[in-house]
Scaffold this motif. Structure first.
Motif, mmCIF file in Angstrom:
data_model
loop_
_atom_site.group_PDB
_atom_site.id
_atom_site.type_symbol
_atom_site.label_atom_id
_atom_site.label_comp_id
_atom_site.label_asym_id
_atom_site.label_seq_id
_atom_site.Cartn_x
_atom_site.Cartn_y
_atom_site.Cartn_z
ATOM 1 N N THR A 13 -46.738 65.938 43.041
ATOM 2 C CA THR A 13 -45.930 64.989 43.873
ATOM 3 C C THR A 13 -46.866 64.798 45.071
ATOM 4 O O THR A 13 -47.319 65.656 45.737
ATOM 5 C CB THR A 13 -44.706 65.134 44.078
ATOM 6 N N ASP A 49 -44.658 59.832 46.469
ATOM 7 C CA ASP A 49 -43.481 60.283 47.047
ATOM 8 C C ASP A 49 -42.353 59.183 47.126
ATOM 9 O O ASP A 49 -42.117 58.575 48.104
ATOM 10 C CB ASP A 49 -43.966 60.641 48.612
ATOM 11 N N ILE A 54 -39.870 60.446 41.199
ATOM 12 C CA ILE A 54 -39.984 61.859 40.674
ATOM 13 C C ILE A 54 -38.671 62.200 39.739
ATOM 14 O O ILE A 54 -39.133 63.034 38.901
ATOM 15 C CB ILE A 54 -39.722 62.848 42.235
ATOM 16 N N VAL A 70 -43.625 72.535 39.227
ATOM 17 C CA VAL A 70 -43.579 71.358 40.118
ATOM 18 C C VAL A 70 -44.362 71.727 41.555
ATOM 19 O O VAL A 70 -43.958 72.675 41.987
ATOM 20 C CB VAL A 70 -42.367 70.532 40.535
ATOM 21 N N GLY A 73 -43.932 68.199 48.310
ATOM 22 C CA GLY A 73 -42.562 67.844 48.376
ATOM 23 C C GLY A 73 -41.616 68.635 49.004
ATOM 24 O O GLY A 73 -40.321 67.997 49.064
ATOM 25 N N THR A 82 -38.610 66.170 46.764
ATOM 26 C CA THR A 82 -38.252 66.945 45.500
ATOM 27 C C THR A 82 -37.067 67.511 45.493
ATOM 28 O O THR A 82 -36.501 67.156 44.550
ATOM 29 C CB THR A 82 -39.422 67.709 45.652
ATOM 30 N N PHE A 153 -39.816 74.915 41.314
ATOM 31 C CA PHE A 153 -40.604 74.035 42.266
ATOM 32 C C PHE A 153 -41.417 74.995 43.456
ATOM 33 O O PHE A 153 -40.624 75.619 43.954
ATOM 34 C CB PHE A 153 -39.332 73.175 42.852
#
Ligand code: ATP
Ligand code: MG
Length: 418
Positions: A13, A49, A54, A70, A73, A82, A153
């Motif tokens: 991202t 973003d 997302i 991922v 973010g 995120t 993440f």
């Protein structure tokens, strides 16, 4: 019974990525890591973003992948979305995660910094999710289950992402892959210089056939041809055996051109040899403007062998600083075998080193003539025995000519040290 395998989707991202301002290196790195584990990467998604995008990418990935990685973010600012997107997909609320907050506080305390209130946002984690510790940054990572997928993440900053993946994500994926994949892939690469890509293909012949195991591929960068060997085996030992057999075949055919393996650069290989022979080096550069010295000193520990360098761009500076004979300069010109040789010899004496390299040429696009065209570069090497000069005619733009000059000089150095 054959195992079904593990499918992964890698998502990055960042507006800077979709706008083309930064190159997404995280996805490439992560995909390579997953492939090595035997996990099949089926898709890359790059998303700006934007919360909705997302969230949409995450729920779509959760329908088809077993693993979602991922990056980006997780920062403390408005554009770091995120966490919010994940909460939306899960139908969960963001909650203050005490352990995450403690981690962020101790990150600041450990550096004697004042934690600002905005960093608290990084400890807001969707309920039901767990965190992944971040040893070198503020943003904790997050683990979640989205649909059938295990999602991880991580921060966008490449160094933080790599450390978090290696320390905390890879071990679990390794286990998952072991349980669900038919074997693993072992990847090695061999790096050559001084031979063209089509010649490599010709010499290797069937070794490069598609569908073969190990699968052998080539990539080229500024004259360096990297040959990767991707061996698939039911376990590491089996894959290693296959890989080693193919490596042996390749070395038999191309041994004289191979200078290193597994990501080693020409400068690193040269540095390794200088250390081994306990020798020192100096450089005298004209058209490469310090790139050669830069390459040699990029390596930590270079002070063991690198003594000094000159960037002598003008004719007069070559005479003044490197003792080039004014008569050679007048008779043959700055781009000549004679001057390259005298630059190397002069640098070697001035710096009192074992070996000196010199580069003088016409990088272009202007400055070329009929008898001295753009891309003409003389590279000198002076050691205790002699001074040798190689004449090169490189084809390409200014950047390419300069890079190829540096690589050719390094390759001459490696050969001289062999
Ligand atoms: P974090 O999750 O750590 O807060 P972030 O996305 O909020 O990451 P940014 O400020 O967007 O952080 O990016 C931090 C740096 O990391 C920037 O220099 C950015 O270009 C770089 N970066 C982010 N994502 C990637 C990526 N996929 N590949 C390479 N560099 C990246
Ligand atoms: Mg970002």
């Amino acid at each position: 019974m054959a195992k079904v395998g593990v499918k992964a989707i890698v998502i990055s991202t960042g507006n800077e990525l979709v706008l083309g301002q930064s190159v997404d290196t995280n996805t490439a790195w992560l995909s390579d890591e997953l492939t090595r584990l035997g996990i099949t990467v089926v898709e890359h998604i790059t998303v700006g973003d934007e919360l909705e995008s997302i969230a949409e990418s995450l729920s779509r990935a959760g329908k088809s992948a077993d693993v979602i990685l991922v990056s980006g973010g997780l920062g403390p600012t408005e554009d770091d979305l995120t966490r919010n997107a994940l909460a939306k997909v899960l139908g969960a609320k963001l909650q203050l995660h005490e352990r995450a907050l403690a981690g962020i506080e101790s990150f600041f305390a450990g550096r004697g910094w004042q934690m600002v209130e905005t960093n608290r946002v990084q400890a807001m984690i969707p309920s039901g999710c767990d965190i992944i510790g971040n040893a070198i940054g503020t943003a904790p990572g997050i683990t979640a289950r989205i649909g059938k997928a295990a999602a991880f993440f991580m921060p966008g900053v490449p160094s933080e992402m790599k450390k978090m993946f290696s320390d905390s994500v890879r071990p679990g994926l390794e286990k998952l892959a072991r349980e669900n994949c038919d074997g693993i892939i072992v990847r090695r690469s061999l790096h050559t210089f001084g031979i063209g890509e089509s010649r490599v293909a010709l010499v290797l012949g069937d070794i490069m056939a598609r569908g073969r195991n190990p699968l052998v591929n080539c990539t080229v960068s500024a004259g360096v041809i990297s040959i990767s060997i991707n061996a698939h085996g039911e376990n590491e030992a089996a894959a290693n055996n296959l890989s080693e057999a193919t490596e042996k075949q390749i070395r038999e055919k191309l041994g004289e051109y191979i200078f290193g393996c597994n990501g080693e650069s020409l400068a690193e290989a040269a540095g390794r040899e200088l250390l081994r022979k306990k020798m020192t080096i100096a450089v005298a550069e004209s058209c490469t403007g310090g790139l050669l010295g830069g390459e040699l000193t990029r390596i930590s520990g270079a002070s063991e062998y690198f003594k000094c360098g000159w960037i002598c761009y003008s004719n007069q500076s070559k005479i003044d600083k490197l003792d080039v004979n004014p008569k050679s300069m007048a008779k043959f010109g700055a781009v000549s075998e004679q001057v390259a040789g005298e630059m190397a010899t002069g640098a070697r004496w001035q710096a009192e080193v074992d070996i000196a390299l010199s580069i003088t040429g016409i990088a272009g696009p202007t400055g070329g003539t009929a008898d001295k065209p753009t891309g003409l570069v003389y590279i000198g090497l002076a050691n205790e025995k002699e001074t040798t000069v190689k004449r090169n005619l490189f084809h390409g733009d200014r950047d390419f000519v300069r890079k190829l000059s540096v690589n050719t000089a390094l390759s001459m150095l490696i050969k001289a040290l062999a």
